[in-house]
Design an enzyme around this catalytic site. Structure first.
Site, mmCIF file in Angstrom:
data_model
loop_
_atom_site.group_PDB
_atom_site.id
_atom_site.type_symbol
_atom_site.label_atom_id
_atom_site.label_comp_id
_atom_site.label_asym_id
_atom_site.label_seq_id
_atom_site.Cartn_x
_atom_site.Cartn_y
_atom_site.Cartn_z
ATOM 1 N N ARG A 90 43.060 155.991 78.842
ATOM 2 C CA ARG A 90 42.309 156.116 77.594
ATOM 3 C C ARG A 90 42.722 157.372 76.837
ATOM 4 O O ARG A 90 42.858 157.342 75.609
ATOM 5 C CB ARG A 90 40.807 156.157 77.889
ATOM 6 C CG ARG A 90 39.969 156.360 76.644
ATOM 7 C CD ARG A 90 38.484 156.377 76.945
ATOM 8 N NE ARG A 90 37.712 156.572 75.725
ATOM 9 C CZ ARG A 90 36.385 156.512 75.652
ATOM 10 N NH1 ARG A 90 35.678 156.279 76.733
ATOM 11 N NH2 ARG A 90 35.765 156.702 74.507
ATOM 12 N N ASN A 144 36.487 146.117 77.213
ATOM 13 C CA ASN A 144 37.159 146.179 75.914
ATOM 14 C C ASN A 144 38.660 145.958 76.033
ATOM 15 O O ASN A 144 39.249 146.262 77.072
ATOM 16 C CB ASN A 144 36.906 147.549 75.280
ATOM 17 C CG ASN A 144 35.528 147.648 74.667
ATOM 18 O OD1 ASN A 144 35.061 146.724 74.021
ATOM 19 N ND2 ASN A 144 34.850 148.763 74.880
ATOM 20 N N CYS A 164 28.720 143.025 73.727
ATOM 21 C CA CYS A 164 28.911 144.367 73.175
ATOM 22 C C CYS A 164 27.531 144.947 72.896
ATOM 23 O O CYS A 164 26.584 144.204 72.620
ATOM 24 C CB CYS A 164 29.736 144.306 71.889
ATOM 25 S SG CYS A 164 30.038 145.910 71.111
ATOM 26 N N HIS A 194 33.665 144.789 67.300
ATOM 27 C CA HIS A 194 33.982 146.092 66.705
ATOM 28 C C HIS A 194 34.474 145.963 65.264
ATOM 29 O O HIS A 194 35.176 146.840 64.760
ATOM 30 C CB HIS A 194 34.989 146.873 67.563
ATOM 31 C CG HIS A 194 34.403 147.323 68.863
ATOM 32 N ND1 HIS A 194 35.098 148.096 69.775
ATOM 33 C CD2 HIS A 194 33.171 147.123 69.418
ATOM 34 C CE1 HIS A 194 34.328 148.345 70.816
ATOM 35 N NE2 HIS A 194 33.155 147.765 70.623
ATOM 36 N N TYR A 244 32.334 151.266 63.735
ATOM 37 C CA TYR A 244 33.785 151.087 63.871
ATOM 38 C C TYR A 244 34.463 150.848 62.525
ATOM 39 O O TYR A 244 35.676 151.025 62.397
ATOM 40 C CB TYR A 244 34.093 149.918 64.816
ATOM 41 C CG TYR A 244 33.879 150.265 66.267
ATOM 42 C CD1 TYR A 244 34.871 150.892 67.015
ATOM 43 C CD2 TYR A 244 32.671 149.986 66.896
ATOM 44 C CE1 TYR A 244 34.668 151.218 68.341
ATOM 45 C CE2 TYR A 244 32.452 150.318 68.225
ATOM 46 C CZ TYR A 244 33.465 150.934 68.936
ATOM 47 O OH TYR A 244 33.253 151.267 70.251
#
Length: 421
Positions: A90, A144, A164, A194, A244
């Protein structure tokens, strides 16, 4: 009832376990299995999970294992919350795109594509093993990028629904603004994972009064501040975009910000170290307050609600989920995965009808859906050209020089996770 959590060693898990304990009348779990290859971490999380159940008087049994096949055998539902490559991957996803002047984020843009490429093959392998041991089990995906992963699962014929926590978080915040119980708030929620907009906020259900105009008039400043968007933007849109959307509506501003502070991955990694130290304390028997800063707010409530509905033991009649489009949004392919209100039951999720979508949102949805098509193709078949095509198609990239440079960086940082690279 047996429920299995793959990625059960996550620091998120006590949030989920707390929800299972509090809401046991909605979802009466007899056996909860936490599966994770990281044995030391799993035992810390599992120990706290057992103490949470004991404190709240939950009679269920909690099992920890590194054996996936054993963990999913006989499960009624399998919840996926894994992170291939961990926080280190990440961290890279959030940094190397910035070198090209693009948003560095783990679920959208170039970083989101990298995560999809690492994740889809692993999730499909897990799902096949679930199908071999229990073909009737539901798969609930919280991993995700949820939209792409859920589409991969559905495309392979699995019984899957994506989840989500964005919608449930907004529902809770709107309920607080309005002074009503969260269950009274029904969102007209439309988009892709998102990439969503609240086009209505109704009291009492799908046919209830739309109080979104009043909500924006009375609480627009607070809502805008929470989304980190200017109040006039909300007034002109007349809807509430998910946070987002700031990556799209204020891309260059976000890139400048991200270049001046530590990555979110670094912050989360530091929190996780602290959380794991807390979890090791034998006296701790509830989720610590620090966990609220880790992310995933109201994840447990959403997961319990969805699992209860799919397994036929209760749950809300309507829930925001990620599921197949069919003809719900006619400007998208039937096999696209959309995030909308749906009627959820033992046969799955059926999207509720959606009014005509403003071209301002429909156009961006169509663009990102095309990107997701190409991203899934790259995840399933590999190849540098497929990665380049997916990057070039993404509205946050869209220039060939950026796509070339990002392709090189994506492959360099992810070769260990890509069998074809």
């Amino acid at each position: 009832m047996k429920l299995t959590v793959v990625g059960g060693g996550s620091t998120y898990t006590p949030e989920l376990v707390d929800g299972f304990a509090r809401l046991r009348d909605t979802l009466p779990i007899e056996e909860l299995v936490l599966v994770d290859p990281a044995a030391d971490r799993l035992e810390l999380v599992g120990g706290l999970a057992r103490r949470i159940f004991a404190r709240q008087g939950h009679p269920g049994r909690i099992v920890t294992t590194g054996d996936l096949d054993r963990g999913v055998e006989g499960a009624d539902a399998v919840l996926l919350q894994l992170r291939v490559g961990g926080q280190a991957a990440r961290e890279r996803d959030e940094t190397w795109p910035l070198e090209c002047g693009c948003v560095g984020q783990e679920t959208t843009g170039a970083g989101g594509l990298a995560k999809a490429l690492r994740t889809v093959p692993v999730v499909l392998d897990i799902a096949e093993r679930v199908r071999r041991t229990n073909p009737d089990a539901w798969i609930i995906d919280f991993t995700n990028p949820v939209g792409i992963v859920t589409r991969a699962l559905l495309g392979a014929g699995h019984k899957a629904v994506g989840l989500c926590n964005v919608a449930i978080g907004l529902q809770r915040k709107f309920a607080a603004h309005l002074g009503v119980a969260p269950a009274e708030v029904h969102l007209d929620h439309v988009g892709l994972n998102h990439l969503t907009w609240e086009t209505g906020v109704r009291l009492g259900g799908p046919a209830g009064e739309d109080v979104l105009p009043k909500l924006l008039a009375d609480h627009g400043e607070l809502i805008a501040a929470d989304l980190r968007l200017p109040r006039p933007v909300l007034d002109r849109l007349g809807v509430v975009p998910s946070y987002y959307l700031r990556y799209y509506y204020a891309h260059d501003e976000v890139v400048r910000e991200l270049g001046t502070k530590p990555s979110r991955a670094a912050e989360v990694a530091a929190m996780e170290r602290e959380l794991l130290e807390m979890y090791a304390e034998p006296a701790l028997d509830e989720k610590p307050a620090l966990l609220a800063r880790r992310g995933g707010a109201f994840y447990s409530e959403a997961a319990v609600d969805l699992a209860a509905s799919l397994l036929g033991d209760g749950g809300s009649p309507y829930q925001v989920v990620n599921t197949r489009n069919g003809g719900t949004l006619p400007f998208l392919p039937a096999d696209a995965v959309i995030e909308v209100q749906a009627a959820v039951g033992p046969d799955g999720a059926v999207p509720l009808p959606v009014p005509t979508v403003d071209p301002l949102y429909a156009g961006l949805m169509a663009n990102v859906t095309a990107y997701e098509d190409l991203a899934l193709d790259a995840a399933l078949r590999g190849g540098r050209d497929r990665v380049f095509r997916a990057l070039l198609s993404h509205p946050l990239i869209g220039q060939y020089a950026y796509a070339e440079a990002l392709t090189d960086r994506l492959l360099a940082h992810n070769r260990e996770h890509l069998a074809w690279a």
